[in-house]
Structures are given as structure tokens and as C-alpha cells.
Design a protein around this motif. Structure first.
Motif, PDB file in Angstrom:
ATOM      1  N   LYS A 202       0.946  -1.196   0.026  1.00 55.84           N
ATOM      2  CA  LYS A 202      -0.049  -0.028  -0.083  1.00 55.84           C
ATOM      3  C   LYS A 202       0.987   1.346   0.258  1.00 55.84           C
ATOM      4  O   LYS A 202       0.478   2.285  -0.404  1.00 55.84           O
ATOM      5  CB  LYS A 202      -1.014  -0.019   1.282  1.00 55.84           C
ATOM      6  CG  LYS A 202      -1.836  -0.977   1.232  1.00 55.84           C
ATOM      7  CD  LYS A 202      -2.882  -1.014   2.465  1.00 55.84           C
ATOM      8  CE  LYS A 202      -2.138  -1.102   3.809  1.00 55.84           C
ATOM      9  NZ  LYS A 202      -3.156  -1.291   4.923  1.00 55.84           N
ATOM     10  N   THR A 222      -5.124  -8.353  -9.850  1.00 59.98           N
ATOM     11  CA  THR A 222      -5.991  -8.869  -8.625  1.00 59.98           C
ATOM     12  C   THR A 222      -6.101 -10.434  -8.875  1.00 59.98           C
ATOM     13  O   THR A 222      -6.240 -10.942  -9.863  1.00 59.98           O
ATOM     14  CB  THR A 222      -7.344  -8.168  -8.536  1.00 59.98           C
ATOM     15  OG1 THR A 222      -7.876  -8.783  -7.485  1.00 59.98           O
ATOM     16  CG2 THR A 222      -8.165  -8.419  -9.774  1.00 59.98           C
ATOM     17  N   ASP A 224      -8.471 -11.804  -6.357  1.00 58.08           N
ATOM     18  CA  ASP A 224      -9.516 -11.874  -5.735  1.00 58.08           C
ATOM     19  C   ASP A 224     -10.765 -12.832  -6.153  1.00 58.08           C
ATOM     20  O   ASP A 224     -11.546 -13.612  -5.593  1.00 58.08           O
ATOM     21  CB  ASP A 224     -10.420 -10.663  -5.424  1.00 58.08           C
ATOM     22  CG  ASP A 224      -9.647  -9.651  -4.527  1.00 58.08           C
ATOM     23  OD1 ASP A 224      -8.363 -10.072  -4.116  1.00 58.08           O
ATOM     24  OD2 ASP A 224     -10.014  -8.690  -4.198  1.00 58.08           O
ATOM     25  N   ARG A 239      -5.696  -7.675   3.423  1.00 56.89           N
ATOM     26  CA  ARG A 239      -7.136  -7.362   3.232  1.00 56.89           C
ATOM     27  C   ARG A 239      -7.165  -6.015   3.555  1.00 56.89           C
ATOM     28  O   ARG A 239      -7.090  -5.541   4.745  1.00 56.89           O
ATOM     29  CB  ARG A 239      -8.193  -8.348   3.949  1.00 56.89           C
ATOM     30  CG  ARG A 239      -9.493  -8.495   3.569  1.00 56.89           C
ATOM     31  CD  ARG A 239     -10.167  -7.003   3.760  1.00 56.89           C
ATOM     32  NE  ARG A 239     -11.599  -7.355   3.397  1.00 56.89           N
ATOM     33  CZ  ARG A 239     -12.404  -6.024   3.326  1.00 56.89           C
ATOM     34  NH1 ARG A 239     -12.197  -5.071   3.795  1.00 56.89           N
ATOM     35  NH2 ARG A 239     -13.755  -6.358   3.025  1.00 56.89           N
ATOM     36  N   TYR A 240      -7.565  -5.079   2.513  1.00 53.74           N
ATOM     37  CA  TYR A 240      -7.442  -3.652   2.556  1.00 53.74           C
ATOM     38  C   TYR A 240      -8.511  -3.338   3.609  1.00 53.74           C
ATOM     39  O   TYR A 240      -9.819  -4.023   3.699  1.00 53.74           O
ATOM     40  CB  TYR A 240      -7.890  -3.135   1.288  1.00 53.74           C
ATOM     41  CG  TYR A 240      -6.794  -3.381   0.230  1.00 53.74           C
ATOM     42  CD1 TYR A 240      -5.181  -3.489   0.607  1.00 53.74           C
ATOM     43  CD2 TYR A 240      -7.011  -3.426  -0.970  1.00 53.74           C
ATOM     44  CE1 TYR A 240      -4.332  -3.827  -0.318  1.00 53.74           C
ATOM     45  CE2 TYR A 240      -5.989  -3.614  -1.933  1.00 53.74           C
ATOM     46  CZ  TYR A 240      -4.788  -3.839  -1.670  1.00 53.74           C
ATOM     47  OH  TYR A 240      -3.816  -3.999  -2.669  1.00 53.74           O
ATOM     48  N   ASP A 242     -11.622  -0.229   4.475  1.00 50.91           N
ATOM     49  CA  ASP A 242     -12.585   0.408   3.600  1.00 50.91           C
ATOM     50  C   ASP A 242     -11.872   1.643   3.103  1.00 50.91           C
ATOM     51  O   ASP A 242     -11.829   2.269   1.830  1.00 50.91           O
ATOM     52  CB  ASP A 242     -13.810   0.694   4.249  1.00 50.91           C
ATOM     53  CG  ASP A 242     -14.633  -0.651   4.451  1.00 50.91           C
ATOM     54  OD1 ASP A 242     -14.393  -1.683   3.706  1.00 50.91           O
ATOM     55  OD2 ASP A 242     -15.405  -0.617   5.379  1.00 50.91           O
ATOM     56  N   HIS A 246      -7.831   0.785  -2.716  1.00 47.71           N
ATOM     57  CA  HIS A 246      -8.197  -0.502  -3.296  1.00 47.71           C
ATOM     58  C   HIS A 246      -7.308  -0.556  -4.711  1.00 47.71           C
ATOM     59  O   HIS A 246      -8.336  -0.802  -5.886  1.00 47.71           O
ATOM     60  CB  HIS A 246      -9.426  -0.782  -3.437  1.00 47.71           C
ATOM     61  CG  HIS A 246     -10.027  -0.604  -2.038  1.00 47.71           C
ATOM     62  ND1 HIS A 246     -11.506  -0.898  -1.755  1.00 47.71           N
ATOM     63  CD2 HIS A 246      -9.507  -0.513  -0.935  1.00 47.71           C
ATOM     64  CE1 HIS A 246     -11.798  -0.456  -0.330  1.00 47.71           C
ATOM     65  NE2 HIS A 246     -10.635  -0.476   0.099  1.00 47.71           N
ATOM     66  N   GLY A 253      -6.173  -7.228  -1.766  1.00 43.31           N
ATOM     67  CA  GLY A 253      -7.296  -7.228  -2.040  1.00 43.31           C
ATOM     68  C   GLY A 253      -8.476  -7.136  -0.817  1.00 43.31           C
ATOM     69  O   GLY A 253      -8.354  -6.704   0.025  1.00 43.31           O
ATOM     70  N   LEU A 254      -9.655  -7.592  -1.585  1.00 44.57           N
ATOM     71  CA  LEU A 254     -10.719  -7.491  -0.636  1.00 44.57           C
ATOM     72  C   LEU A 254     -11.439  -8.948  -0.230  1.00 44.57           C
ATOM     73  O   LEU A 254     -12.093  -8.939   0.604  1.00 44.57           O
ATOM     74  CB  LEU A 254     -11.974  -6.914  -1.314  1.00 44.57           C
ATOM     75  CG  LEU A 254     -11.687  -5.095  -1.413  1.00 44.57           C
ATOM     76  CD1 LEU A 254     -12.935  -4.736  -2.147  1.00 44.57           C
ATOM     77  CD2 LEU A 254     -11.415  -4.608  -0.118  1.00 44.57           C
TER      78      LEU A 254
END
Length: 389
Positions: A202, A222, A224, A239-240, A242, A246, A253-254
Motif C-alpha cells: 500500500k 488482482t 480476488d 485485506r484492505y 475500507d 483499493h 485485495g478484498l
């Protein structure tokens, strides 16, 4: 004391499944040595080297001007580290890379700034490299009567620093080009070397390049939507939150995979049985960090990425390195001529962080647990990244 055979470093051989430089073929044709023997020598996977084979290799290196007669055979051998800080200090060239940010889209690098937490981590790394974390005696003599080894004997000869834009500061394409340029320059530099990337993906896009290269996957893409978490290329996953940027990543990722709702922010890691655990982030009670490195002994090449899930975790990691850096040694995996260290750090906090008035403290305290990834987790992901001629 342990030695490695550095034939790959001397001839500049870098195994890559996408390229076939012909190194093995050229050596075999000149020396008459067996192809499998040469491949093993290039990967530092042999325990014994016949004098006849060593002589032929020296003749080849002299003839092709990779080395001079005066340098051989000594240049083919190197002492390998036995401590975490020695792993960094035993490099001729040490390169440190940090991500930079800017307050306004029109600001240039002249106006860019480094996040305070990354700066603290950088300082502790430099301190550890120059002092070896006080792991080597400086006054007592070795048992054989030889002069003791000191930190000054192991300091890198060349120190270089690189700056890259953090994700979100410039268009993604520019961020990728800059990160790739720094990495390619490092790879093309001859000799014993190390690249240390500070911060998570990040903050530092070079972390993405390092991990994707190690595990043979596409960076800034990604994963994901993979069918199962076991199909992810990297055994660790950020895991990011909010409010995090992103951006597409092989490392973050999410969600872990298609149909897997991963709602808890933090650092996930695969366990030996194929399941995934998480060291979660919580504003008040818990935080996470990671340390990852790959040491290609035969090439004299070390790459490392380390950082916190948050700025707070990065400062906690810096404090831990100063006091307990040796917990990141030995590596969790050794094979195919490489060593890999992969660790997730769990910080258990005391007090309410939101009420802490000393947000810039660098001596934060937290309960600390270092989680070593299992060697089998690394082994089953390494094959895509390994290439032979």
C-alpha cells in the motif's frame, strides 16, 4: 562457518522460466561437464566439487573474461550468514527503497515526503546493519585464537537509496513503470547485493514486484476471483480496509477468492493444512506486520520486503527489529538453491489508541508474536517461479 558456491554470480546467471540465456549449454560445451552437474553448481546444490571440475570451470571463467586468474578460485566461494542482521550486512551493495507521497497532485518529487513510520523503520534497519543488532561479539576472541569478527568487518561497501511513488500518488501505469525500472536496475547490477523494500504494497509498489517475481505471478493484477484461496500465488494476503487505496494486487485485495467473504481487515496467511488464518487489524486492540525475504545464495542476491499493516504496526515492527530481530532467522524454507523467510507478526495492544496523545511515539509497546509460515506452504508455490534451461 558455511560457504556457498557463487558460479551463478560470477557469470551473471539469473534463472528465469521466460528466458533461456544458454549459460548451462555454454559451460558444458567448454568444460565437458555433465549438464545436470552444471545446473546444480549454478544453484549451489552440490556438497562436493571435484578438483578437476573446479579447474575446468576456472579455465572457462578466465577464457570468457568473467574473472582473472588471480581472483580464482576464491571468487567462486563466499561465506554465508548465520544471523538475521548478518544476512543484510554481508552484502557489497545494499539498496533501500521507500515509497513517497505528495500533498497535491501537481507536486513534484521535490515536494514529496516519506511517511513518518517508514522513516522510523528505515532508521532501525540502518542501525541494525551497522551494529549487527549486537549479535556478534566485539571484545572476546574466537575459540581458535583468531581475531574476533566485528560489525565493522561486515558493513556493506556501497549504500544506495531509491524513492518510488506510493500507489495512488500517480497513475497506476506510471507507478508500475517506475517500480519496474528500479527493480530492473537492481537486477542488472553486478556483484553481491541486497534490495530492501520498506512498507507494505500500500506504500511501496516495489513490494508487489518482489513478491510477484518470487512466486511467478503477474504484479498489479488482482487474484480476488480465484476459484479457491489455495490457488492464490502468494501465501500472504493483505485485506484492505475500507479507507485504504483499493488497487489491484497479487498480494492484497478484498477477498481471498471467489465466494470467500473476507470481511476482517488484516494480514492473512496460509497454514500447512491449506487453511488460512488472519492476524487482524483493530484500531484499539491488535495490529499486524510482515517480513519476507528471498536469498539466492548462488547469485549473491538478497531481496526483502517488510512493513506494517498500518503506520502504527510499522513503528512497532521497527521497535521489535531493534530488540528481537533474530526471531526472523533462520529462514522458513530452503531448497532449489534459495532460502526464503516468511513471517507474520501479531501485535496485541494495551490501552485505547484513539485516546493516546502521543501518536508520534516510536517506543510503543505491544505484546508480540512472530508467526513462521510453514515450509510446505512455500514449497507448493515456488515451482511456477523456478526455471531451468
Amino acid at each position: 562457518m558455511r560457504y556457498s558456491f557463487r558460479l551463478a554470480e560470477v557469470v551473471g546467471h539469473v534463472p528465469d522460466p521466460r528466458k533461456r540465456p544458454g549459460t548451462i549449454k555454454n559451460i558444458c560445451e567448454y568444460t565437458g561437464l555433465d549438464r545436470h552437474q552444471v545446473a546444480a553448481l549454478l544453484k549451489n546444490e552440490v556438497k562436493y566439487i571435484p578438483l578437476d571440475a573446479l579447474s575446468k570451470l576456472c579455465d572457462y571463467l578466465i577464457e570468457r573474461r568473467f574473472a582473472t586468474a588471480e581472483e580464482l578460485p576464491g571468487r567462486l566461494f563466499a561465506v554465508e550468514p548465520e544471523h538475521f542482521w548478518e544476512l543484510l550486512a554481508r552484502r557489497r551493495r545494499l539498496e533501500l527503497c521507500v515509497g513517497v507521497r505528495r500533498s497535491d497532485a501537481n507536486d513534484t518529487l521535490d515536494d514529496a515526503w516519506v511517511v513518518a513510520s517508514d522513516s522510523v523503520l528505515l532508521g532501525e534497519l540502518l542501525n541494525g546493519v551497522t551494529s549487527l543488532g549486537n549479535t556478534i561479539p566485539t571484545k572476546t576472541e574466537e575459540s581458535n585464537g583468531a581475531p574476533p569478527l566485528t560489525a565493522a568487518d561486515l558493513q556493506p561497501e556501497h549504500l544506495h537509496q531509491s524513492l518510488v511513488w506510493s500507489p495512488g500518488q500517480v497513475p497506476t501505469e506510471e507507478c508500475m513503470l517506475q517500480a519496474n525500472a528500479v527493480y530492473d536496475t537492481f537486477c542488472s547490477t553486478a556483484g553481491d547485493k541486497a534490495l530492501i523494500c520498506l512498507g507494505s504494497n500500500k506504500s511501496n509498489p516495489l513490494v508487489e514486484i518482489l513478491l510477484s517475481t518470487t512466486f511467478g505471478c503477474e504484479p498489479f493484477a488482482t487474484q480476488d476471483a480465484v476459484a479457491s484461496p489455495s490457488k492464490r500465488s502468494c501465501p500472504m494476503f493483505l485485506r484492505y480496509r475500507d479507507n485504504d487505496p483499493h488497487f489491484a494486487s497479487c498480494f492484497g485485495g478484498l477477498r481471498l477468492g471467489k465466494g470467500h467473504n473476507t470481511n476482517v481487515p488484516g494480514i492473512y496467511y496460509e497454514t500447512k493444512d491449506g487453511n488460512w488464518d488472519v492476524v487482524q487489524w483493530d484500531a484499539n486492540t491488535q495490529d499486524a506486520a510482515f517480513v519476507f525475504y528471498i536469498h539466492r545464495e548462488s547469485q549473491g542476491r538478497l531481496e526483502m520486503a517488510l512493513g506494517g499493516y498500518s503506520g502504527r504496526a510499522t513503528r512497532l515492527l521497527a521497535r521489535m527489529l531493534a530488540r528481537r530481530g533474530e526471531e526472523f532467522w533462520p529462514p522458513v524454507y530452503s531448497g532449489h538453491g534459495i532460502q526464503i523467510g516468511a513471517f507474520v507478526v501479531k501485535f496485541t495492544l494495551t490501552g485505547n489508541a484513539e485516546q493516546d496523545r502521543e501518536l508520534l511515539r516510536t517506543d510503543l509497546y505491544a505484546g508480540t508474536e512472530v508467526i513462521r509460515l510453514d515450509s510446505e506452504v512455500i514449497e507448493r508455490r515456488m515451482q511456477p517461479a523456478l526455471g531451468e534451461e
